[in-house]
Design a protein around this motif. Structure first.
Motif, PDB file in Angstrom:
ATOM      1  N   LEU A 181     -36.569  70.407 -10.067  1.00  0.00           N
ATOM      2  CA  LEU A 181     -36.306  69.925  -8.716  1.00  0.00           C
ATOM      3  C   LEU A 181     -34.823  69.691  -8.499  1.00  0.00           C
ATOM      4  O   LEU A 181     -34.191  68.977  -9.276  1.00  0.00           O
ATOM      5  N   LYS A 182     -34.310  70.243  -7.459  1.00  0.00           N
ATOM      6  CA  LYS A 182     -32.924  69.988  -7.064  1.00  0.00           C
ATOM      7  C   LYS A 182     -32.921  68.843  -6.061  1.00  0.00           C
ATOM      8  O   LYS A 182     -33.878  68.624  -5.336  1.00  0.00           O
ATOM      9  N   GLY A 183     -31.845  68.100  -6.025  1.00  0.00           N
ATOM     10  CA  GLY A 183     -31.727  67.022  -5.049  1.00  0.00           C
ATOM     11  C   GLY A 183     -32.511  65.774  -5.399  1.00  0.00           C
ATOM     12  O   GLY A 183     -32.876  65.007  -4.520  1.00  0.00           O
ATOM     13  N   VAL A 184     -32.794  65.573  -6.687  1.00  0.00           N
ATOM     14  CA  VAL A 184     -33.490  64.368  -7.136  1.00  0.00           C
ATOM     15  C   VAL A 184     -32.602  63.656  -8.151  1.00  0.00           C
ATOM     16  O   VAL A 184     -32.084  64.271  -9.068  1.00  0.00           O
ATOM     17  N   THR A 185     -32.425  62.352  -7.962  1.00  0.00           N
ATOM     18  CA  THR A 185     -31.645  61.556  -8.907  1.00  0.00           C
ATOM     19  C   THR A 185     -32.573  60.645  -9.698  1.00  0.00           C
ATOM     20  O   THR A 185     -33.640  60.275  -9.226  1.00  0.00           O
ATOM     21  N   ALA A 186     -32.149  60.295 -10.903  1.00  0.00           N
ATOM     22  CA  ALA A 186     -32.898  59.370 -11.754  1.00  0.00           C
ATOM     23  C   ALA A 186     -31.997  58.187 -12.066  1.00  0.00           C
ATOM     24  O   ALA A 186     -30.866  58.368 -12.511  1.00  0.00           O
ATOM     25  N   THR A 187     -32.507  56.979 -11.820  1.00  0.00           N
ATOM     26  CA  THR A 187     -31.724  55.757 -12.018  1.00  0.00           C
ATOM     27  C   THR A 187     -32.539  54.754 -12.816  1.00  0.00           C
ATOM     28  O   THR A 187     -33.698  54.486 -12.487  1.00  0.00           O
ATOM     29  N   GLU A 188     -31.931  54.181 -13.856  1.00  0.00           N
ATOM     30  CA  GLU A 188     -32.585  53.145 -14.651  1.00  0.00           C
ATOM     31  C   GLU A 188     -32.586  51.835 -13.876  1.00  0.00           C
ATOM     32  O   GLU A 188     -31.548  51.402 -13.368  1.00  0.00           O
ATOM     33  N   THR A 189     -33.766  51.204 -13.758  1.00  0.00           N
ATOM     34  CA  THR A 189     -33.902  49.912 -13.077  1.00  0.00           C
ATOM     35  C   THR A 189     -34.786  49.010 -13.933  1.00  0.00           C
ATOM     36  O   THR A 189     -35.369  49.470 -14.926  1.00  0.00           O
ATOM     37  N   ASP A 190     -34.932  47.758 -13.523  1.00  0.00           N
ATOM     38  CA  ASP A 190     -35.829  46.844 -14.224  1.00  0.00           C
ATOM     39  C   ASP A 190     -37.280  47.304 -14.138  1.00  0.00           C
ATOM     40  O   ASP A 190     -38.089  47.003 -15.009  1.00  0.00           O
ATOM     41  N   GLU A 191     -37.612  48.022 -13.083  1.00  0.00           N
ATOM     42  CA  GLU A 191     -38.980  48.493 -12.873  1.00  0.00           C
ATOM     43  C   GLU A 191     -39.278  49.761 -13.679  1.00  0.00           C
ATOM     44  O   GLU A 191     -40.433  50.074 -13.944  1.00  0.00           O
ATOM     45  N   GLY A 192     -38.255  50.495 -14.066  1.00  0.00           N
ATOM     46  CA  GLY A 192     -38.401  51.750 -14.786  1.00  0.00           C
ATOM     47  C   GLY A 192     -37.343  52.723 -14.309  1.00  0.00           C
ATOM     48  O   GLY A 192     -36.384  52.350 -13.637  1.00  0.00           O
TER      49      GLY A 192
END
Length: 103
Positions: free
Chosen positions: A39-50
């Motif tokens: 998938l293009k245009g998707v970011t992944a960010t670490e958070t407290d929820e996951g």
């Protein structure tokens, strides 16, 4: 790309009624790599929820959680409603990319 934590993350309950949950026999880092390949245009960010996956406009499409990010066992929580929403359609594509690893 989000970097999984080096220690185990606490179990976090994801409270999003418009999401469904699937168990994956995959570690978080590999799951993130597959998502970014498919998938293009998707970011992944670490958070407290996951690890949260968002579209470029900021819409939340999925959350990856697990007790040990290094182990091949994580949960994917992905958007399933509203069905015609662009974020939901992108979440369906994300699920199809990871479905071969479903337990």
């Amino acid at each position: 790309m989000a970097t999984p934590p080096s220690t185990s993350a606490p179990d976090v309950e994801v409270d999003h009624p418009e999401f469904t949950t699937e168990q994956l026999a995959l570690d978080a880092e590999t799951a993130i790599e597959h998502v970014h390949e498919e998938l293009k245009g998707v970011t992944a960010t670490e958070t407290d929820e996951g690890i949260k996956f968002r579209t470029t406009d900021g819409s939340l499409i999925a959350i990856l959680t697990g007790t040990h990010y290094e182990e091949p066992a994580v949960e994917l929580h992905y958007r399933t409603a509203p069905p015609s929403d662009t974020a939901t359609l992108k979440a369906a594509r994300l699920w199809r990319a990871l479905e071969p690893y479903a337990e």
